[in-house]
Design an enzyme around this catalytic site. Structure first.
Site, short mmCIF file in Angstrom:
data_model
loop_
_atom_site.label_atom_id
_atom_site.label_comp_id
_atom_site.label_asym_id
_atom_site.label_seq_id
_atom_site.Cartn_x
_atom_site.Cartn_y
_atom_site.Cartn_z
N ARG A 16 0.79 -1.15 -0.06
CA ARG A 16 0.07 -0.03 0.01
C ARG A 16 0.90 1.35 0.09
NH1 ARG A 16 -2.68 3.09 5.06
NH2 ARG A 16 -3.83 4.68 3.81
N ASP B 257 -3.33 4.66 -2.75
CA ASP B 257 -4.76 5.01 -2.27
C ASP B 257 -5.33 6.21 -3.02
OD1 ASP B 257 -4.38 3.50 0.04
OD2 ASP B 257 -4.25 4.97 1.37
N HIS C 42 -14.43 6.53 6.55
CA HIS C 42 -13.19 6.01 6.89
C HIS C 42 -12.78 6.78 8.36
CE1 HIS C 42 -9.41 3.35 6.74
NE2 HIS C 42 -9.03 4.39 7.45
N ASN D 140 -6.96 6.78 12.81
CA ASN D 140 -6.28 7.72 13.23
C ASN D 140 -6.43 8.97 11.99
OD1 ASN D 140 -4.47 8.93 15.08
ND2 ASN D 140 -2.96 8.83 13.32
N GLY D 141 -6.38 8.26 10.74
CA GLY D 141 -6.63 9.18 9.54
C GLY D 141 -8.13 9.15 9.16
N GLY E 222 -11.11 1.65 12.45
CA GLY E 222 -11.04 1.39 13.72
C GLY E 222 -11.95 2.00 14.76
N GLY F 229 -14.83 4.02 13.03
CA GLY F 229 -15.99 3.81 12.46
C GLY F 229 -16.69 2.64 12.68
N GLU F 230 -15.90 1.44 13.01
CA GLU F 230 -16.44 0.25 13.22
C GLU F 230 -16.44 -0.03 14.81
OE1 GLU F 230 -13.78 -2.76 11.65
OE2 GLU F 230 -13.54 -1.68 9.77
#
Length: 377
Positions: A93, A150, A210, A213-214, A334, A336-337
């Site tokens: 990535r 990305d 999304h 942390n970002g 993280g 969002g879920e």
């Protein structure tokens, strides 16, 4: 076998897949590991064993190069592979690829040079991505390395979405435009949403959030990204763990004058990138769990109020590029879920306008999305 590396600013995720026939539906996960908090006393390794189980080991790993070496050692010691030579293909990535890279691309000297040139625009990620690429080339000398960017998901953004209100020459000559980031995650959850809704992706209007942390939000229409919150760099959009998000440019100018001494640029960049967001506004920390553990703190209440308002305002603004109500709003990553209290606070703002819109929580899998894109190259 296909090995995927996903390097964050202070972490390295790696996943091993078996690629049977080279199709996206023929990828079997064999191993998944995560080295987190590089360079910190809390650095640890997690091996995911299925059904959400994981094994944690404390580590003393400082760099991404060391983490890549440790990943190889674990793959061998845990019996996933016999030797580095077993790995024929590696996927990476890469956060910023500019506007040129649209598909999974085999890495060569030119690709590395381009990633290096774009590092100032993604200073928390591109250098980490590069460190892992260079380490993988040494540790797995027989493997072909591919980059999945990305920014590729946003390569076809309409001009009205990617241009800023700046002199046009800054776009034509200096390529200053909205690039968008975290596209690998947004692409994956959009596909998963289509499966859940049992409708073709090309027929759907979606808003994907999304939140890790970002943080970024993307409007997706007929399978294509039509707008997104991250821009020329990953700093734009709602506030994040340590990033300020969008601020009045006049604030940046004011701070530059305030720090009108040596290293003014570095001081302002550090403030916007590493001292703002949840950390700066709360005065508690950048980890949302630390804030949630102090629910009555003024810092927590202030931060959650500002963040949920910013998110709702941006989500509603994406009705314009979609041209209609979305079929679903998707929360992933993280926070969002795993932070229903924040989803509830965001959705409270949305209810008067989107009460009938489906809200989906979908686990993102960037490594699987990268593997799929490489498998169908």
């Amino acid at each position: 076998m296909l090995l995927i590396f996903n390097a964050g600013s202070s972490s390295l995720r790696f996943t091993l897949f078996e690629e049977k026939n080279g199709t996206k539906d023929d990828l079997k996960q064999l191993y998944r590991g995560h080295i987190d908090a590089l360079g910190l006393k809390t650095c640890h390794f997690r091996r995911y064993l299925g059904r959400g189980e994981e094994k944690q080991n404390p580590l003393k790993i400082k760099t991404h190069a060391e983490a890549t070496k440790y990943a190889l050692e674990r793959l061998i010691s845990d019996g996933a592979i016999l030797a580095a030579a077993d790995i024929k293909t590696i996927g990476h990535r890469v956060v910023h690829g500019g506007a040129s890279y649209r598909t999974a691309t085999q890495i060569n000297a030119k690709v590395i040079k381009d990633i290096e040139a774009l590092s100032p625009l993604a200073p928390l990620h591109n250098p980490a991505n590069l460190a892992v690429i260079k380490s993988a080339q040494k540790l797995f000398p027989k493997a072909k390395n591919y980059a999945v960017f990305d920014t590729a998901f946003y390569a076809d953004l309409p001009q009205k979405a990617f241009l800023y209100g700046l002199p046009y020459a800054l776009y034509t000559k200096d390529k200053i435009r909205r690039y968008g980031f975290q596209g690998t995650s947004h692409s994956f959850v959009a596909g998963q949403a289509a499966r859940l809704l049992k409708k073709p992706l090309k027929s759907l209007a979606l808003i994907t959030c999304h939140i890790g942390n970002g943080i970024s939000i993307t409007a997706i229409k007929n399978g294509k990204a039509v707008d997104t919150t991250m821009g020329f760099t990953p700093l734009e959009g709602p506030m994040m763990g340590t990033r300020s998000g969008t601020v009045d440019p006049g604030i940046v100018l004011h701070l530059m004058k305030k720090f009108a001494r040596a290293n003014a640029v570095e001081k302002v960049e550090n403030l916007l990138q590493k001292e703002s967001g949840f950390l700066g506004l709360s005065g508690i920390g950048s980890d949302i769990r630390a804030l949630h553990a102090r629910p009555k703190s003024e810092g927590t209440l202030r931060t959650f109020d500002v963040f949920s308002y910013q998110m709702a305002k941006l989500i509603l603004s994406f009705l314009a590029p979609l041209g209609r109500l979305p079929d679903a709003i998707i929360f992933t990553a993280g926070i969002g879920e795993n932070a229903p209290y924040l989803r509830k606070q965001i959705c409270a703002y949305l209810n008067p306008f989107m009460a009938k819109v489906k809200i989906l929580v979908i686990h993102t899998d960037e490594e699987l999305e990268i593997a799929r894109q490489i498998a169908k190259r």
